[in-house]
Design a protein around this motif. Sequence first.
Motif, short mmCIF file in Angstrom:
data_model
loop_
_atom_site.label_atom_id
_atom_site.label_comp_id
_atom_site.label_asym_id
_atom_site.label_seq_id
_atom_site.Cartn_x
_atom_site.Cartn_y
_atom_site.Cartn_z
N GLU A 1 0.83 -1.21 0.00
CA GLU A 1 0.00 0.00 0.00
C GLU A 1 0.86 1.26 0.00
O GLU A 1 0.57 2.22 -0.69
CB GLU A 1 -0.94 0.02 1.20
N LEU A 2 1.92 1.25 0.78
CA LEU A 2 2.83 2.40 0.83
C LEU A 2 3.80 2.40 -0.33
O LEU A 2 4.46 3.40 -0.59
CB LEU A 2 3.62 2.39 2.14
N VAL A 3 3.89 1.27 -1.01
CA VAL A 3 4.81 1.05 -2.13
C VAL A 3 6.23 1.42 -1.71
O VAL A 3 6.89 2.26 -2.30
CB VAL A 3 4.37 1.83 -3.39
N GLY A 4 6.67 0.75 -0.65
CA GLY A 4 8.03 0.98 -0.18
C GLY A 4 8.47 -0.06 0.82
O GLY A 4 7.64 -0.74 1.45
N TYR A 5 9.77 -0.18 0.96
CA TYR A 5 10.33 -1.10 1.94
C TYR A 5 10.15 -0.52 3.34
O TYR A 5 10.36 0.67 3.57
CB TYR A 5 11.82 -1.33 1.66
N THR A 6 9.77 -1.38 4.27
CA THR A 6 9.58 -0.95 5.66
C THR A 6 10.53 -1.68 6.61
O THR A 6 10.61 -1.30 7.78
CB THR A 6 8.12 -1.18 6.12
N ALA A 7 11.23 -2.68 6.12
CA ALA A 7 12.21 -3.38 6.96
C ALA A 7 13.27 -4.03 6.09
O ALA A 7 12.99 -4.50 4.99
CB ALA A 7 11.52 -4.45 7.81
N ALA A 8 14.48 -4.03 6.63
CA ALA A 8 15.61 -4.78 6.08
C ALA A 8 16.52 -5.04 7.27
O ALA A 8 17.54 -4.39 7.45
CB ALA A 8 16.32 -4.02 4.97
N TRP B 1 17.54 -7.46 -0.81
CA TRP B 1 18.18 -6.96 0.41
C TRP B 1 18.90 -5.64 0.14
O TRP B 1 18.75 -4.67 0.87
CB TRP B 1 19.14 -8.01 0.96
N THR B 2 19.68 -5.61 -0.93
CA THR B 2 20.43 -4.40 -1.28
C THR B 2 19.50 -3.23 -1.57
O THR B 2 19.73 -2.11 -1.11
CB THR B 2 21.36 -4.69 -2.47
N ALA B 3 18.43 -3.47 -2.32
CA ALA B 3 17.47 -2.42 -2.63
C ALA B 3 16.79 -1.91 -1.37
O ALA B 3 16.63 -0.69 -1.19
CB ALA B 3 16.43 -2.93 -3.64
N ALA B 4 16.40 -2.81 -0.48
CA ALA B 4 15.72 -2.41 0.75
C ALA B 4 16.65 -1.61 1.66
O ALA B 4 16.25 -0.59 2.23
CB ALA B 4 15.19 -3.65 1.47
N ARG B 5 17.89 -2.08 1.81
CA ARG B 5 18.84 -1.35 2.67
C ARG B 5 19.12 0.04 2.10
O ARG B 5 19.20 1.02 2.85
CB ARG B 5 20.14 -2.14 2.80
N SER B 6 19.24 0.14 0.80
CA SER B 6 19.45 1.46 0.17
C SER B 6 18.28 2.38 0.43
O SER B 6 18.45 3.57 0.70
CB SER B 6 19.67 1.30 -1.33
N HIS B 7 17.08 1.83 0.36
CA HIS B 7 15.87 2.62 0.60
C HIS B 7 15.79 3.11 2.05
O HIS B 7 15.38 4.24 2.31
CB HIS B 7 14.63 1.77 0.27
N LEU B 8 16.21 2.27 3.00
CA LEU B 8 16.09 2.62 4.41
C LEU B 8 17.28 3.41 4.95
O LEU B 8 17.20 3.98 6.04
CB LEU B 8 15.89 1.35 5.25
N ASP B 9 18.39 3.43 4.23
CA ASP B 9 19.59 4.16 4.68
C ASP B 9 19.42 5.66 4.56
O ASP B 9 18.81 6.24 3.80
CB ASP B 9 20.82 3.74 3.89
#
Length: 101
Positions: A34-41, A93-101
């Motif tokens: 729904e948010l169209v984004g990573y919320t955890a990594a 994993w790499t995409a999610a960590r980049s998003h959350l960094d």
Amino acid sequence: MRYLEWHLRAFPVRCWDEVDDERRSLRHVEFDEELVGYTAAASLAETLHARDTGGVGGVVAYERRFGVSPEGPVPDVHDGAVPLAAEEFERIWTAARSHLD
């Protein structure tokens, strides 16, 4: 080590996990559809390191940044999870960590 993709029941959240032989999550990724984004990594090893070096405050800071890793066994293939190639998990994993960094 195995890699699995699964959905949270009753929530629009897709999950990917690197799991050990007891289905404990070693690394966990969540994507909120729904948010169209990573919320955890989150990584179990990193969570434990945060606890060991920063106590509860260290864990809270880590989880605010990278989300929470499951404490219990994650779903397996007989629960509806789908096996995933290690390379695909690493890409996610790499995409999610980049998003959350």
